[in-house]
Design an enzyme around this catalytic site. Structure first.
Site, mmCIF file in Angstrom:
data_model
loop_
_atom_site.group_PDB
_atom_site.id
_atom_site.type_symbol
_atom_site.label_atom_id
_atom_site.label_comp_id
_atom_site.label_asym_id
_atom_site.label_seq_id
_atom_site.Cartn_x
_atom_site.Cartn_y
_atom_site.Cartn_z
ATOM 1 N N CYS A 2 14.091 11.051 34.709
ATOM 2 C CA CYS A 2 14.569 10.011 35.888
ATOM 3 C C CYS A 2 16.083 9.635 35.667
ATOM 4 O O CYS A 2 16.975 10.657 35.275
ATOM 5 C CB CYS A 2 14.019 8.560 35.585
ATOM 6 S SG CYS A 2 12.050 8.496 35.511
ATOM 7 N N GLU A 77 11.215 12.725 28.649
ATOM 8 C CA GLU A 77 9.789 12.845 28.531
ATOM 9 C C GLU A 77 9.739 12.706 26.957
ATOM 10 O O GLU A 77 10.369 13.341 25.948
ATOM 11 C CB GLU A 77 9.419 14.244 28.956
ATOM 12 C CG GLU A 77 9.504 14.402 30.490
ATOM 13 C CD GLU A 77 8.511 13.704 31.118
ATOM 14 O OE1 GLU A 77 7.592 12.900 30.594
ATOM 15 O OE2 GLU A 77 8.682 13.666 32.347
ATOM 16 N N ASP A 100 4.115 7.626 28.916
ATOM 17 C CA ASP A 100 5.015 7.472 27.603
ATOM 18 C C ASP A 100 5.750 6.394 27.847
ATOM 19 O O ASP A 100 6.374 5.900 26.697
ATOM 20 C CB ASP A 100 5.648 8.792 27.276
ATOM 21 C CG ASP A 100 6.530 9.400 28.661
ATOM 22 O OD1 ASP A 100 6.581 8.607 29.731
ATOM 23 O OD2 ASP A 100 7.198 10.499 28.437
ATOM 24 N N GLY A 363 13.733 29.172 28.892
ATOM 25 C CA GLY A 363 13.898 29.868 27.551
ATOM 26 C C GLY A 363 15.264 29.687 26.883
ATOM 27 O O GLY A 363 15.516 30.283 25.973
#
Length: 625
Positions: A2, A77, A100, A363
């Site tokens: 966000c 997150e 969460d 990665g």
């Protein structure tokens, strides 16, 4: 994922509402799914939501607990929120959402600021305590998510992006001269500094508390707090530990209620991520990679090899170099803080989002942890030159002057600086590997150049630098790379360019548990006798031989050709405008441009481009001297 904005210390509620709405609107691209506000005496919060987990409206923010005392805004997150949720349920908490955000809020209510130690993720969040009239804000350990702030007159103003602060009415867009010199020298400005006077970036692993018009910052995690577990392990045990930690990191990042996949270049790092996703997932993995017609930098054959091996739903994204050039104006517009990099991230993120994905695993981080960059071998070679530094400094200076007279290019200038160092240790030598403009060039460019910034002494305390000096040599470089280029260029660019398209990028290699363990691994296990040997051995048969021992490719833009060709008029006009600014010495910028057009070997394209980007950013944001 966000965008957040807010301020503390404003008592005019009408003004507070107007200003927080303006700030939040400036970061609407970060969260197109919902907007929310919380305004009370002394506090104003704004939030833009990109829905990833629990898509229902009850998970919208700002979120206030049932008592009305605590209110939270959050960007990022938390990958282990379900485990923390179970702990809190056992303590009697009743949850009303499946996401969460509510877990962070309940954890803070239960454990206070210590609750951050229980969280594994990428995040910036702020909690307002309406009883104590205090705000507590925290940034994740590795600095994956950004937050900028200014503090003046007892007020704290903060946001996910600089442009939001500039729209607040509290911040003057004045250039920070020390930050400007640092930008020229090191390609970026390192937290806590920024290019704007009075605007700071909360460093990774730090928290900030505001109460009664006063602020205090404090570190809760540092790169120097690494694990010593590997010191007593065999090579086989270390390989097994690395694989398990990376596997767990990948699995944690598969939580999503929207379509997700992984960037797949066909290199070691992205292939390792995809392999572990496929190994641990019950669903077919989505992968996407950029494909070029130009064979000299097309990596699709390797990406397709991994896609076939793991039966992924592969989405090749065909692009031409001209596509990048055409998107350049939009990428510059998306640039919240100047960077000489980021175009690649912008275009790939745009194509990925258009393909229907909201989350992508990357990665990024494998090179930093497992000695993948050339700087690791360079520093290793420099350490082997210890006998040279036993020679008198005067003699070494003479050799340096001779080299400079015979060869005039960037590499020779770097060698000259190394030869005149008092010692060839990490503190003195590492910053040289990261310089773009040397101090003499900066003195010539700027009308009033501030004293040279010592890169590592700005980022680390004396005690931390002492700790780093006792770390394994490769880990010293890892710390340097993460704390400088990675956190302040790569991660910042990844955030600003992906969020320009409302795409969330997750980076398993920067799970703090893997970072802490990797930094304690002895050099003998990391020595890259072949590319990223330790990581490759840890992955075992998951990585095909052709992937490990392939020719190093990677897409490199034809920047010199562009700047002297298609972008010549744009660059010339930008540099002319920049050169007229009072910050710069008369004629200095134009002279640099002329040297570049004559193909002067000491004038690289990056020196030109970072000045062009600077002028474009200053003009777009009305930044003045």
């Amino acid at each position: 994922m966000c965008g957040i904005a807010g301020f503390a210390g404003e008592n005019d509620l009408v003004l507070a509402r107007q200003r927080v709405e303006t700030m939040t609107h400036r970061i609407a691209h970060r969260g197109p799914d919902a907007a929310g506000y919380f305004v009370r005496e002394q506090i104003a919060f704004g939030h833009r939501r990109l829905s990833i987990i629990d898509l229902s409206e009850v998970s919208n923010q700002p979120m206030t607990d049932p008592s009305g005392r605590y209110t939270l805004i959050f960007n990022g997150e938390i990958y282990n929120f379900r485990e923390v949720r179970e702990e809190l349920i056992a303590l009697g908490y009743v949850f009303h959402t499946q996401g969460d955000t509510e877990v962070i809020l309940a954890a803070y209510i239960e454990w206070g600021s210590e609750s951050v130690h229980r969280l594994n993720g990428m995040f910036v969040y702020a909690v307002w305590d309406d009883l104590e009239k205090s705000l507590w804000m925290v940034r994740d350990r590795l600095g994956i998510k950004p937050v900028y702030y200014t503090y003046a007159g007892g007020k704290l103003i903060f946001s996910s992006e600089v442009r939001s602060l500039l729209s607040s009415g509290y911040v003057q867009g004045k250039i920070n001269q020390r930050g400007l010199a640092e930008y020229l020298q090191y390609y970026t400005v390192h937290a806590p500094e920024t290019l704007l006077e009075g605007v700071r970036m909360l460093p990774p692993g730090y928290s900030l508390r505001w109460q009664a018009g006063q602020i205090q910052t404090e570190a809760f995690w540092k790169l120097t707090g690494y694990s010593h577990k590997a010191e007593g392990q065999t090579y086989q045990e270390v390989c097994a530990e690395v694989r398990e930690l990376l596997r767990a990191a990948v699995m944690r990042r598969l939580i999503s209620d929207v379509p997700f996949g992984a960037f797949l270049s066909g290199g070691i790092d992205s292939s390792a991520i995809v392999a572990l996703m496929a190994e641990g997932s019950t669903q077919q993995v989505n992968t996407f990679s950029v494909v070029f017609d130009e064979k000299e930098y097309d990596e699709s054959v390797y990406a397709e090899m991994i896609a076939r091996k793991y039966n992924t739903l592969h989405h090749p994204i065909k692009l031409r170099p001209s596509d990048f050039l055409e998107e350049l104006p939009h990428a510059l517009e998306a640039m919240d803080h100047p960077s000489g990099d980021g175009l690649n991230s912008y275009v790939v993120s745009q194509a990925t989002k258009k393909s229907g994905f909201t989350v992508a695993l990357s990665g990024l981080g494998g090179d930093e942890l497992f000695a993948g960059y050339p700087v690791f071998k360079r520093y290793q070679k420099l350490r082997q030159l210890a006998p040279l530094f036993a020679l008198p400094l005067g003699l070494r200076k003479g050799v340096a002057q001779l080299a400079g007279a015979l060869y005039r290019n960037h590499k020779t200038a770097r060698l000259q600086e190394i030869l005149t160092l008092p010692k060839n240790d990490f503190r003195n030598s590492y910053p040289i590997f990261r310089k773009v403009f040397d101090p003499a060039e900066i003195q010539g460019l700027l009308k009033e150049a501030p004293k040279e910034v010592h890169l590592l002494e700005q980022i680390f305390s004396e005690g931390e630098l002492e700790q780093i000096s006792h770390m394994p040599v490769f880990s010293q470089v890892s710390v340097g790379e993460i704390a400088t280029y990675t956190q302040n260029v790569l991660l910042r660019d990844t955030d600003q360019m992906s969020m320009a398209h409302a795409l969330e990028v997750r980076v398993p290699f920067f799970d703090y548990t893997l970072v802490e363990y990797s930094l304690g691994i002895p050099d003998v296990f990391k020595n890259p006798v072949y590319p990223k040997k330790l990581l490759v051995d840890a992955m075992g048969t998951l990585l095909p031989h052709e992937i490990v021992f392939r020719k190093k490719m990677g897409f490199s833009f034809p920047w010199r050709q562009w700047l002297q060709g298609e972008l010549r008029d744009f660059c010339g006009a930008s540099l002319k405008s920049l050169g007229k600014r009072p910050l710069f010495a008369p004629g200095a910028v134009e002279a640099l441009w002329e040297r570049f057009l004559r193909n002067d070997p000491s004038t690289s394209w990056i020196k030109i481009w970072m000045l062009v980007v600077l002028e474009d950013w200053m003009k777009r944001n009305d930044i003045h001297e």
